[in-house]
Design a protein around this motif. Structure first.
Motif, short mmCIF file in Angstrom:
data_model
loop_
_atom_site.label_atom_id
_atom_site.label_comp_id
_atom_site.label_asym_id
_atom_site.label_seq_id
_atom_site.Cartn_x
_atom_site.Cartn_y
_atom_site.Cartn_z
N TYR A 1 47.79 30.92 30.14
CA TYR A 1 47.13 30.84 31.24
C TYR A 1 47.46 29.95 32.15
N ILE A 2 48.19 28.98 32.10
CA ILE A 2 48.33 28.01 33.04
C ILE A 2 49.01 28.35 34.17
N GLY A 3 49.82 29.53 34.27
CA GLY A 3 50.37 29.82 35.37
C GLY A 3 49.49 30.42 36.51
N GLY A 4 48.07 30.88 36.00
CA GLY A 4 47.19 31.30 36.82
C GLY A 4 47.52 32.52 37.78
N PHE A 5 46.58 32.66 38.82
CA PHE A 5 46.93 33.76 39.69
C PHE A 5 47.19 33.17 41.06
N PRO A 6 48.59 32.96 41.39
CA PRO A 6 48.76 32.16 42.65
C PRO A 6 48.67 33.00 43.97
N ASP A 7 48.64 32.58 45.10
CA ASP A 7 48.26 33.29 46.21
C ASP A 7 48.79 34.87 46.22
N HIS A 8 47.89 35.78 46.67
CA HIS A 8 48.07 37.05 46.48
C HIS A 8 46.89 37.71 47.40
N PRO A 9 47.33 38.98 47.92
CA PRO A 9 46.25 39.76 48.82
C PRO A 9 45.39 40.83 48.27
N HIS A 10 44.31 41.18 48.80
CA HIS A 10 43.53 42.30 48.40
C HIS A 10 43.21 42.80 49.57
N ARG A 11 42.81 44.11 49.62
CA ARG A 11 42.15 44.87 50.78
C ARG A 11 41.50 46.06 49.95
N GLY A 12 40.33 46.57 50.35
CA GLY A 12 39.42 47.71 50.22
C GLY A 12 38.71 47.82 49.18
N PHE A 13 38.25 46.69 48.36
CA PHE A 13 37.55 46.59 47.30
C PHE A 13 36.90 45.21 47.07
N GLU A 14 36.13 45.05 45.94
CA GLU A 14 35.57 43.79 45.43
C GLU A 14 36.03 43.17 44.33
N THR A 15 36.20 42.09 44.17
CA THR A 15 36.83 41.38 42.93
C THR A 15 35.81 40.42 42.60
N VAL A 16 35.57 40.70 41.23
CA VAL A 16 34.34 39.92 40.70
C VAL A 16 34.97 39.23 39.45
N THR A 17 35.03 37.70 39.51
CA THR A 17 35.19 36.88 38.44
C THR A 17 34.23 36.24 37.67
N TYR A 18 34.11 36.50 36.38
CA TYR A 18 33.07 35.91 35.55
C TYR A 18 33.54 35.16 34.25
N LEU A 19 33.41 33.87 34.62
CA LEU A 19 33.66 33.14 33.45
C LEU A 19 32.68 32.75 32.29
N ILE A 20 33.48 33.02 30.89
CA ILE A 20 32.60 32.66 29.74
C ILE A 20 32.97 31.17 29.51
N ALA A 21 34.07 30.69 29.44
CA ALA A 21 34.39 29.61 29.23
C ALA A 21 35.71 29.00 29.76
N GLY A 22 35.69 27.63 30.23
CA GLY A 22 36.78 27.24 31.06
C GLY A 22 36.38 27.01 32.46
N GLN A 23 37.41 26.70 33.22
CA GLN A 23 37.05 26.31 34.70
C GLN A 23 38.41 27.04 35.32
N MET A 24 37.98 27.53 36.75
CA MET A 24 39.13 28.13 37.61
C MET A 24 38.75 27.82 39.00
N ARG A 25 39.82 27.05 39.69
CA ARG A 25 39.70 26.88 41.15
C ARG A 25 40.11 27.90 41.95
N HIS A 26 39.26 28.44 42.82
CA HIS A 26 39.58 29.63 43.72
C HIS A 26 39.93 28.92 45.20
N LYS A 27 40.64 29.54 45.80
CA LYS A 27 41.07 29.05 46.98
C LYS A 27 41.50 30.23 48.08
N ASP A 28 41.23 30.48 49.33
CA ASP A 28 41.76 31.41 50.06
C ASP A 28 41.93 31.27 51.44
N ASN A 29 42.43 32.16 52.36
CA ASN A 29 42.86 31.82 53.68
C ASN A 29 41.96 31.98 54.49
N ALA A 30 40.67 32.14 54.29
CA ALA A 30 39.35 32.24 54.99
C ALA A 30 38.78 30.86 54.95
#
Ligand code: FE2
Length: 280
Positions: A54-83
């Motif tokens: 998991y350490i590679g994570g999800f580096p910068d990538h785009p989305h258009r046209g829908f919704e993304t929902v992240t729900y964590l059961i265990a651990g921690q994730m940092r999110h960051k965006d261009n807005a």
């Protein structure tokens, strides 16, 4: 009117895959086994204590046209965006992002060891909203609604409302979503009213459920697609934790292109062009 209780339509075991920068996961929706469950476009379950998975994570990538929902059961994730949005999601927290006309974001593990577990769900937007401005709803675990009306059990409501009238914090006027994380003690029964024609699924994290006390069962790490009907009734065999989701189908054409989901191929080509020309 008598409730029509939903039956188990089929069981999906999912496809092992990697996404982002080498994150191991199981794709439950959005694979040949189950291409989509309108309006759910994708469901990934990740669960590993191997840091290299998991350490590679999800580096910068785009989305258009829908919704993304992240729900964590265990651990921690940092999110960051261009807005300009940035934050850390912890166990029991949710980030519900309406990508709309376009966003570039990253989701990176905020830990060097230990278990990382959770779900990524993609929910489609109606054609009329695909080019809307991006929006965010983020709630830590203590802002998720809780219904404790069933003994020794906890219903965490992210979106939608329990039959006791307890509503989750997420607002969505597009597909009337229901998204709950339910821990049922052995032998307990959970009932939930739903719109008769909404699509619905259950994913069991641990334990086993029977559907309406029949021989139909959903076991640990299985996704059960439910038939149409106005009520969901499940019974926990042992102590059981599961995710329940339901939403109104859009019945619109779906064109996929990696991180973009639009209605036509031309709109997908446009999305790639806009992204490449820094119009996100
Ligand atoms: Fe993403």
């Amino acid at each position: 009117m008598k409730a029509k209780i939903r039956k188990l339509q089929n069981i999906i075991s999912g496809t092992p895959t990697t996404d982002g920068d080498g994150v191991t996961m199981t794709r439950l929706i959005g694979s040949p086994e189950l291409n989509m469950l309108d309006p759910f476009l994708l469901l990934d379950a990740f669960e590993t204590d191997q840091v290299n998975d998991y350490i590679g994570g999800f580096p910068d990538h785009p989305h258009r046209g829908f919704e993304t929902v992240t729900y964590l059961i265990a651990g921690q994730m940092r999110h960051k965006d261009n807005a300009g949005h940035e934050g850390v999601i912890e166990a029991g927290g949710v980030q519900w992002m309406t990508a709309g006309k376009g966003i570039i974001h990253s989701e990176m593990p905020e830990q060097q060891a230990g278990l990382l577990q959770g779900f990524q769900l993609w929910i489609n937007l109606p054609a009329s909203e695909k080019m809307s401005a991006p929006a965010y709803q983020e709630f830590p675990a203590d802002k998720i609604a809780v219904d404790s009306s069933i003994e020794d059990s906890v219903i965490r409501i992210i979106a939608g409302q329990t039959d006791n009238g307890i509503s989750g914090p997420v607002k969505n006027n597009f597909v009337n979503p229901l998204y709950m994380d339910i821990s049922l003690a052995a032998g307990q029964v959970f009932k939930q009213s739903v719109d008769g024609t909404d699509n619905a699924f259950i994913y069991v994290l641990e334990g086993e459920l029977s559907i309406n006390d029949t021989q139909q069962k959903i076991s640990s790490r299985q996704l059960g697609v439910l038939s149409e009907g106005t009520a969901i009734v499940v019974k926990a065999k042992g102590d059981t934790r599961f995710i329940l989701a339901a939403a109104r189908p859009l019945h619109e054409p779906v064109a996929r292109g990696g991180p973009f989901v639009m209605n036509t191929k031309a709109e997908i080509i446009q999305a790639f062009e806009d992204f490449q020309n820094n119009r996100f």
